[in-house]
Design an enzyme around this catalytic site. Sequence first.
Site, short mmCIF file in Angstrom:
data_model
loop_
_atom_site.label_atom_id
_atom_site.label_comp_id
_atom_site.label_asym_id
_atom_site.label_seq_id
_atom_site.Cartn_x
_atom_site.Cartn_y
_atom_site.Cartn_z
N ASN A 1 -26.26 9.94 -10.42
CA ASN A 1 -25.37 10.92 -11.07
C ASN A 1 -26.28 11.90 -11.82
O ASN A 1 -27.52 11.78 -11.79
CB ASN A 1 -24.32 10.24 -11.96
CG ASN A 1 -24.92 9.50 -13.15
OD1 ASN A 1 -26.04 9.78 -13.57
ND2 ASN A 1 -24.20 8.55 -13.69
N GLY B 1 -17.80 17.43 -8.99
CA GLY B 1 -18.02 17.11 -7.57
C GLY B 1 -19.41 16.61 -7.27
O GLY B 1 -19.96 15.79 -8.01
N SER C 1 -20.49 -9.31 -9.97
CA SER C 1 -20.28 -9.80 -11.34
C SER C 1 -18.80 -9.86 -11.67
O SER C 1 -17.95 -9.47 -10.87
CB SER C 1 -20.95 -8.85 -12.34
OG SER C 1 -22.30 -8.66 -12.03
N ASP D 1 -19.32 3.89 -7.69
CA ASP D 1 -19.45 2.89 -6.62
C ASP D 1 -18.52 3.23 -5.46
O ASP D 1 -18.89 3.07 -4.30
CB ASP D 1 -19.12 1.49 -7.16
CG ASP D 1 -20.06 1.08 -8.27
OD1 ASP D 1 -21.23 1.51 -8.24
OD2 ASP D 1 -19.63 0.36 -9.18
O1 RIB Z 1 -20.34 0.75 -11.75
C1 RIB Z 1 -19.42 -0.04 -12.43
C2 RIB Z 1 -19.90 -1.44 -12.56
O2 RIB Z 1 -21.04 -1.44 -13.35
C3 RIB Z 1 -18.93 -2.36 -13.22
O3 RIB Z 1 -18.02 -2.97 -12.31
C4 RIB Z 1 -19.80 -3.34 -13.92
O4 RIB Z 1 -19.89 -4.57 -13.26
C5 RIB Z 1 -21.16 -2.65 -14.05
O5 RIB Z 1 -22.14 -3.39 -13.52
#
Ligand code: RIB
Length: 293
Positions: free
Chosen positions: A184, A216, A11, A243
């Site tokens: 998480n 952590g 995205s 991510d």
């Molecule tokens: O985890 C972060 C991401 O979540 C962002 O980059 C955004 O696109 C959302 O989808």
Amino acid sequence: MKKILVIGSSSVDLTIELDRMPAQGETIKAADLELFCGGKGANQAVAIARLDGSVDMLGCVGNDGHGELVRENLTANQVNTEKLGVSSITSTGTAHIFLINQDNRIIIIPGANNEVTSEFVEQQLAGRLSEYSLVILQNEIPSETIHYIVNCCKKAGISVLYNPAPADVEAAQLMDNVTFLTPNETECQQIFPELTVEEAVTNYPNQLIVTLGEKGVLFHDGKELRQVPAYPVTAVDTTGAGDTFNGAFALAIVQGKSLAEASQFANKAAALSVTKKGAQQGMPTIQELEAFS
Ligand code: RIB
């Protein structure tokens, strides 16, 4: 080199930095609108590639400028985009991010990410799933697709790292068939509402890996709870930290690292990622990660 396949969202992130959210009926000014490449899938793929991993991205963008930007960015980061399709009917997904005090609130419009159906995946894969050592999934594509891919990987004996973000309570149903589930703390509580985080990881030793932000990572190694500490840094923007963790963790696993080593490696990558604005801007290269202690 062992190859990783990310199947997920790609995205464009439209980020507004604010001191506070407007109240109901109120209008406030922000200084700027910034545009970054994002989407949890694409972010995880870039995290892997920056760390010198070999990674393919399977997803879908719109036939528009945002889609071109997403593809160019992935390519510039050495992510293979041969399996990134283009929708003829929908626009590229967007995430609308409100950044307040280095933390974020996000609204996503899936757009072409919703076209990553099981039929689309089958078509894009063209029977080549067995080329991959590990497949990574998140929850910004249809849930039916997640179930389909998990079953395909199970049949083919391919490891799956499923990052259930945003949380989907159905994730618990897939525990028998995924190698790792990486929620998480909040997502863990939503997926296993009857259990504390400690109880949940104890029920799924060496499989449920819970990220705890500044505290952590927590997992159970079959004998005891293991908490791998985070690295303290000054955060500028935490978007994409999860991510970065998932991409780096997956890479470390295919490279043969233990869960504790992979968590430590991924914690370092995640810490560095929050030092710059935008989900991908701060993701470290392997050299930057090795220089960081
Ligand atoms: O985890 C972060 C991401 O979540 C962002 O980059 C955004 O696109 C959302 O989808």
